[in-house]
Design a protein around this motif. Structure first.
Motif, short mmCIF file in Angstrom:
data_model
loop_
_atom_site.label_atom_id
_atom_site.label_comp_id
_atom_site.label_asym_id
_atom_site.label_seq_id
_atom_site.Cartn_x
_atom_site.Cartn_y
_atom_site.Cartn_z
N GLU A 222 31.91 16.46 72.47
CA GLU A 222 30.57 17.04 72.35
C GLU A 222 29.85 16.95 73.69
O GLU A 222 30.06 16.03 74.47
N ALA A 223 28.98 17.91 73.92
CA ALA A 223 28.19 17.88 75.15
C ALA A 223 27.31 16.63 75.17
O ALA A 223 26.70 16.27 74.16
N SER A 224 27.26 15.97 76.30
CA SER A 224 26.48 14.75 76.40
C SER A 224 24.99 15.05 76.41
O SER A 224 24.52 15.98 77.06
N GLU A 225 24.23 14.25 75.65
CA GLU A 225 22.78 14.39 75.65
C GLU A 225 22.15 13.33 76.55
O GLU A 225 20.94 13.19 76.62
N VAL A 226 22.99 12.57 77.24
CA VAL A 226 22.50 11.53 78.13
C VAL A 226 22.27 12.12 79.52
O VAL A 226 23.15 12.78 80.07
N SER A 227 21.13 11.90 80.09
CA SER A 227 20.82 12.42 81.42
C SER A 227 21.58 11.63 82.47
O SER A 227 21.95 10.46 82.24
N PRO A 228 21.84 12.22 83.63
CA PRO A 228 22.50 11.48 84.71
C PRO A 228 21.74 10.21 85.09
O PRO A 228 22.36 9.19 85.42
N GLU A 229 20.41 10.26 85.03
CA GLU A 229 19.60 9.10 85.37
C GLU A 229 19.83 7.96 84.38
O GLU A 229 19.99 6.79 84.77
N ALA A 230 19.86 8.31 83.09
CA ALA A 230 20.08 7.30 82.06
C ALA A 230 21.50 6.73 82.16
O ALA A 230 21.73 5.54 81.95
N ALA A 231 22.47 7.60 82.48
CA ALA A 231 23.85 7.14 82.62
C ALA A 231 23.97 6.18 83.80
O ALA A 231 24.66 5.16 83.72
N LEU A 232 23.29 6.51 84.91
CA LEU A 232 23.32 5.63 86.08
C LEU A 232 22.71 4.27 85.74
O LEU A 232 23.23 3.22 86.14
N ALA A 233 21.61 4.29 84.98
CA ALA A 233 20.98 3.03 84.57
C ALA A 233 21.93 2.20 83.72
O ALA A 233 21.98 0.97 83.86
N GLU A 234 22.71 2.85 82.87
CA GLU A 234 23.69 2.14 82.04
C GLU A 234 24.77 1.52 82.92
O GLU A 234 25.21 0.39 82.68
N VAL A 235 25.23 2.27 83.93
CA VAL A 235 26.22 1.73 84.85
C VAL A 235 25.68 0.48 85.54
O VAL A 235 26.35 -0.56 85.62
N GLN A 236 24.46 0.58 86.02
CA GLN A 236 23.86 -0.55 86.73
C GLN A 236 23.68 -1.76 85.83
O GLN A 236 23.88 -2.90 86.25
N GLU A 237 23.35 -1.51 84.58
CA GLU A 237 23.19 -2.60 83.62
C GLU A 237 24.53 -3.29 83.37
O GLU A 237 24.61 -4.52 83.29
N ARG A 238 25.58 -2.52 83.26
CA ARG A 238 26.91 -3.08 83.05
C ARG A 238 27.35 -3.92 84.26
O ARG A 238 27.95 -4.99 84.11
N VAL A 239 27.05 -3.43 85.45
CA VAL A 239 27.41 -4.16 86.66
C VAL A 239 26.66 -5.48 86.73
O VAL A 239 27.22 -6.52 87.07
N ARG A 240 25.37 -5.45 86.39
CA ARG A 240 24.58 -6.69 86.37
C ARG A 240 25.14 -7.68 85.35
O ARG A 240 25.01 -8.89 85.49
N GLY A 241 25.79 -7.13 84.31
CA GLY A 241 26.39 -7.99 83.29
C GLY A 241 27.75 -8.53 83.67
O GLY A 241 28.37 -9.25 82.88
N GLY A 242 28.24 -8.14 84.85
CA GLY A 242 29.50 -8.71 85.32
C GLY A 242 30.66 -7.74 85.43
O GLY A 242 31.74 -8.12 85.91
N GLU A 243 30.50 -6.48 84.99
CA GLU A 243 31.60 -5.51 85.10
C GLU A 243 31.74 -5.03 86.53
O GLU A 243 30.76 -4.94 87.29
N ARG A 244 32.97 -4.69 86.90
CA ARG A 244 33.18 -4.05 88.20
C ARG A 244 32.59 -2.63 88.15
O ARG A 244 32.58 -1.99 87.10
N LEU A 245 32.11 -2.17 89.30
CA LEU A 245 31.48 -0.85 89.34
C LEU A 245 32.45 0.24 88.87
O LEU A 245 32.06 1.14 88.11
N LYS A 246 33.69 0.14 89.29
CA LYS A 246 34.68 1.15 88.91
C LYS A 246 34.87 1.19 87.40
O LYS A 246 34.92 2.26 86.78
N ASP A 247 34.96 0.01 86.79
CA ASP A 247 35.15 -0.05 85.34
C ASP A 247 33.90 0.45 84.60
O ASP A 247 34.01 1.13 83.58
N ALA A 248 32.73 0.11 85.13
CA ALA A 248 31.48 0.51 84.49
C ALA A 248 31.31 2.02 84.52
O ALA A 248 30.93 2.64 83.52
#
Length: 272
Positions: A222-248
């Motif tokens: 399905e087409a994503s309803e998540v904006s690029p900005e929100a997706a980037l924020a999710e990536v950053q949150e995952r990285v702060r939680g300890g995930e590698r950037l590539k995995d996030a």
């Protein structure tokens, strides 16, 4: 010239009049399995007995040149065991070399398991991609499926019945258990069956064992309803939680359908 001739995928009644007349007049037929083709000629009532040359995955590279050279002076009919040659079947190297050498190539259209399954699956047909057989090794298969997870086009796969349950379970794990799909079995044959449902439902159904030739059709993401900005924020949150950037970025890409490469670049740029 080279004539790519589509043969029945199950029902002999699907052999076109053009296919029959071509086989009646052929002097040379390059066949994936000469024994199979000889039987097809008999079943179709073709009295002609052309020269049969084996052309399969293990010898196509070495035989392509001689077939193309021979096609300069006589027609070479090329057939696979079922359906259209070159589509997950031998013939591509011959056609490629013929095109490079200026030797004409034409096709005798006919049955195709890919198009038949797509037509009956009940899933969108306006855009689709044929993926053939998935890798047998679980690691390689998982990598391919992760890459395909955000694909919005309908996907068509071939699969062996012995691996169907495992493949459906892997698809459910990579694409989501509720992704719609169809398993098309024994198309055009007496026991034709099209089973539709979610990937999770189809995996459970196939667990008891399935027989016959299989085509799996899977609906696109399905087409994503998540904006690029929100997706980037999710990536950053995952990285702060300890995930590698590539995995996030890969995880967020799979969940949203957004480009992992673009998310990764945006995250790096935000760090600067």
């Amino acid at each position: 010239m080279i004539l790519l001739a589509a043969t029945p995928i199950g029902n002999l009644g699907d052999a076109s009049a053009r296919l029959r007349s071509t086989l009646e007049e052929a002097t040379v037929v390059a066949a994936e399995d000469t024994r199979h083709t000889a039987q097809l000629l008999r079943l179709l009532g073709i009295e002609n007995r052309p020269e049969l040359i084996a052309l399969h995955d293990h010898n196509e590279n070495e035989r392509a040149a001689s077939l193309v050279e021979r096609a300069r002076s006589e027609d070479i009919v090329l057939v696979s065991d079922a359906g259209m040659p070159t589509v997950s079947d031998p013939g591509f190297r011959v056609v490629q070399l013929a095109a490079e050498s200026g030797v004409p190539v034409t096709a005798i259209p006919g049955p195709s398991a890919v198009i038949t399954a797509l037509a009956v699956a009940g899933l969108p047909t306006d855009r689709f991609a044929f993926e053939g057989f998935l890798p047998r090794k679980s690691g390689e298969r998982g990598k391919v499926l992760r890459e395909l997870a955000p694909e919005r086009r309908t996907l068509v796969f071939f699969e062996a019945p012995t691996r169907l349950a495992t493949t459906l379970a892997d698809l459910a794990g990579a694409f989501g258990s509720e992704r719609r799909a169809a398993v098309c079995r024994e198309l055009t044959k007496l026991h034709e069956e099209v089973r539709r449902g979610s990937l999770e439902e189809l995996a459970a159904w196939a667990a008891d064992g399935v027989r016959g030739e299989i085509v799996v059709v899977v609906g696109g993401a399905e087409a994503s309803e998540v904006s690029p900005e929100a997706a980037l924020a999710e990536v950053q949150e995952r990285v702060r939680g300890g995930e590698r950037l590539k995995d996030a970025t890969r995880a967020v890409s799979e969940a949203t359908g957004l480009s992992a490469r673009e998310l990764y670049a945006a995250a790096l740029a935000d760090r600067a």
